[in-house]
Design a protein around this motif. Structure first.
Motif, short mmCIF file in Angstrom:
data_model
loop_
_atom_site.label_atom_id
_atom_site.label_comp_id
_atom_site.label_asym_id
_atom_site.label_seq_id
_atom_site.Cartn_x
_atom_site.Cartn_y
_atom_site.Cartn_z
N LYS A 3 12.33 10.16 -0.84
CA LYS A 3 13.36 9.13 -1.05
C LYS A 3 12.77 7.72 -1.14
O LYS A 3 13.36 6.84 -1.77
CB LYS A 3 14.37 9.18 0.11
N THR A 4 11.62 7.49 -0.49
CA THR A 4 11.08 6.13 -0.40
C THR A 4 9.92 5.87 -1.36
O THR A 4 9.58 4.72 -1.62
CB THR A 4 10.61 5.83 1.03
N LYS A 45 8.05 8.30 18.37
CA LYS A 45 8.39 9.70 18.10
C LYS A 45 8.27 9.98 16.60
O LYS A 45 7.93 11.08 16.19
CB LYS A 45 9.80 10.01 18.58
N ALA A 46 8.60 8.97 15.80
CA ALA A 46 8.44 9.06 14.34
C ALA A 46 8.29 7.64 13.82
O ALA A 46 9.01 6.74 14.25
CB ALA A 46 9.65 9.74 13.70
N GLY A 47 7.34 7.43 12.91
CA GLY A 47 7.10 6.08 12.42
C GLY A 47 6.61 6.09 10.99
O GLY A 47 6.12 7.11 10.48
N ALA A 48 6.74 4.94 10.32
CA ALA A 48 6.32 4.80 8.92
C ALA A 48 5.61 3.47 8.75
O ALA A 48 5.99 2.46 9.36
CB ALA A 48 7.52 4.88 7.99
N ILE A 49 4.55 3.47 7.93
CA ILE A 49 3.82 2.25 7.58
C ILE A 49 3.64 2.23 6.06
O ILE A 49 3.76 3.25 5.40
CB ILE A 49 2.44 2.17 8.29
N GLY A 50 3.36 1.04 5.53
CA GLY A 50 3.13 0.93 4.09
C GLY A 50 4.39 0.53 3.34
O GLY A 50 5.34 -0.03 3.91
N ALA A 51 4.41 0.85 2.04
CA ALA A 51 5.53 0.46 1.18
C ALA A 51 6.84 1.10 1.65
O ALA A 51 6.85 2.26 2.08
CB ALA A 51 5.22 0.87 -0.26
N ASN A 52 7.91 0.34 1.56
CA ASN A 52 9.26 0.82 1.90
C ASN A 52 9.36 1.38 3.33
O ASN A 52 10.11 2.32 3.58
CB ASN A 52 9.73 1.89 0.89
N ASN A 53 8.56 0.82 4.23
CA ASN A 53 8.54 1.38 5.58
C ASN A 53 9.86 1.17 6.33
O ASN A 53 10.23 1.98 7.16
CB ASN A 53 7.37 0.82 6.40
N GLN A 54 10.59 0.10 5.99
CA GLN A 54 11.88 -0.14 6.67
C GLN A 54 12.89 0.94 6.29
O GLN A 54 13.61 1.45 7.16
CB GLN A 54 12.42 -1.52 6.28
N ALA A 97 0.84 -1.21 0.00
CA ALA A 97 0.00 0.00 0.00
C ALA A 97 0.87 1.25 0.00
O ALA A 97 2.06 1.20 0.30
CB ALA A 97 -0.90 -0.01 1.23
N GLY A 98 0.24 2.38 -0.33
CA GLY A 98 0.95 3.66 -0.27
C GLY A 98 1.43 3.95 1.13
O GLY A 98 0.73 3.69 2.11
N SER A 99 2.65 4.48 1.25
CA SER A 99 3.24 4.67 2.57
C SER A 99 2.66 5.88 3.29
O SER A 99 2.13 6.80 2.66
CB SER A 99 4.76 4.78 2.46
N ALA A 100 2.77 5.86 4.61
CA ALA A 100 2.35 6.99 5.45
C ALA A 100 3.41 7.18 6.53
O ALA A 100 3.97 6.21 7.05
CB ALA A 100 0.99 6.74 6.07
N ILE A 101 3.65 8.44 6.88
CA ILE A 101 4.68 8.78 7.87
C ILE A 101 4.06 9.69 8.92
O ILE A 101 3.31 10.61 8.59
CB ILE A 101 5.88 9.48 7.18
N GLY A 102 4.38 9.42 10.17
CA GLY A 102 3.94 10.28 11.27
C GLY A 102 5.15 10.75 12.07
O GLY A 102 6.06 9.98 12.34
#
Length: 250
Positions: free
Chosen positions: A198-199, A160-169, A31-36
């Motif tokens: 970048k991702t 404090k900061a997180g990413a989910i979805g594609a290329n989350n690593q 899925a499309g990535s999301a960042i918080g």
């Protein structure tokens, strides 16, 4: 080996794994990535919209960002129809709490109650896990601004900061390098856009491919949830040094 144990969510493999739950997490990776990002004066959520065709009419409402209550919002990655069910459940729980106690529901309590629902779908036969991950952003009087991440297993954790979805690593490792405490909301927006540039699979960041939402306190002290309009988002992208392609002639 996994084929003998992946037919049901209720069966553990000899290694102690629940394969159906792991497969649900794999679905989110497409899925499309999301960042918080949590800042000292708010929480920033940025999501990537997957534009599959030029003929597709882009939705007037947001696709990745959802308001749950006046003080809580979330970003979504995964199967949207699954997300809609859980978002409606969260909204009802928040309103029931407000009706019963005449105050907003604490953010972590709301996240935990929703994750309890998700966990139930991994423990009973005949059900499949929800194929969706969330980033919850909110504010309450107990802990101030908070950012939580949850996955199909029903686990959740504060970040404090997180990413989910594609290329989350890859996104997570970039956030780990560049995030600093006491970051401001504007710096958090810049960092989130930088990581997403970048991702993302796409070559350029444009307002059609992005959604940006913020949770912050207004000067009067009220919690405010604000989604950036495409025009404001385009100006932000130019300001932070992301060149915009020339408009195509129809």
């Amino acid at each position: 080996m996994s084929r003998r144990y992946d037919s049901r969510t209720t069966i553990f493999s000899p290694e102690g794994r629940l394969y159906q739950v792991e497969y649900a997490m794999e679905a989110i990776g497409n899925a499309g990535s999301a960042i918080g990002i949590l800042s000292k004066d708010g929480v920033v959520l940025v999501g990537e919209k997957k534009v599959t065709s030029k003929l597709l009419q882009t939705s007037t409402s947001t696709e990745k960002m959802y308001k749950i209550d006046d003080h809580v919002a979330c970003a979504v990655a995964g199967i949207m129809s699954d997300a809609n069910i859980l978002i409606n459940t969260a909204r009802i729980q928040a309103q029931r709490y407000t009706f019963a106690y005449q105050e907003p529901m604490p953010v972590e309590q709301l996240v935990q109650s929703l994750c309890d629902t998700k966990q139930g779908y991994t423990q009973f036969g005949g059900l499949r896990p929800f194929g969706v991950s969330f980033l919850f952003a909110g504010w309450d009087k107990n802990y101030g601004f908070q950012l939580y991440m949850s996955d199909p297993s029903g686990n959740y954790s504060g970040w404090k900061a997180g990413a989910i979805g594609a290329n989350n690593q890859a996104a997570q490792s970039m956030l780990k390098q560049d995030y600093k405490d006491e970051i401001t909301r504007e710096e958090a927006v810049q960092l989130a856009l930088k990581v997403l540039s970048k991702t993302m699979d796409s070559t350029s960041l444009t307002s059609e491919k992005l959604e940006l939402a913020e949770v912050f306190l207004s000067p009067s002290g009220n919690v405010k949830y604000q989604v950036c309009s495409p025009d404001v988002l385009s100006k932000l992208l130019v300001k932070f040094g992301f060149p915009q392609p020339a408009a195509e002639t129809s």
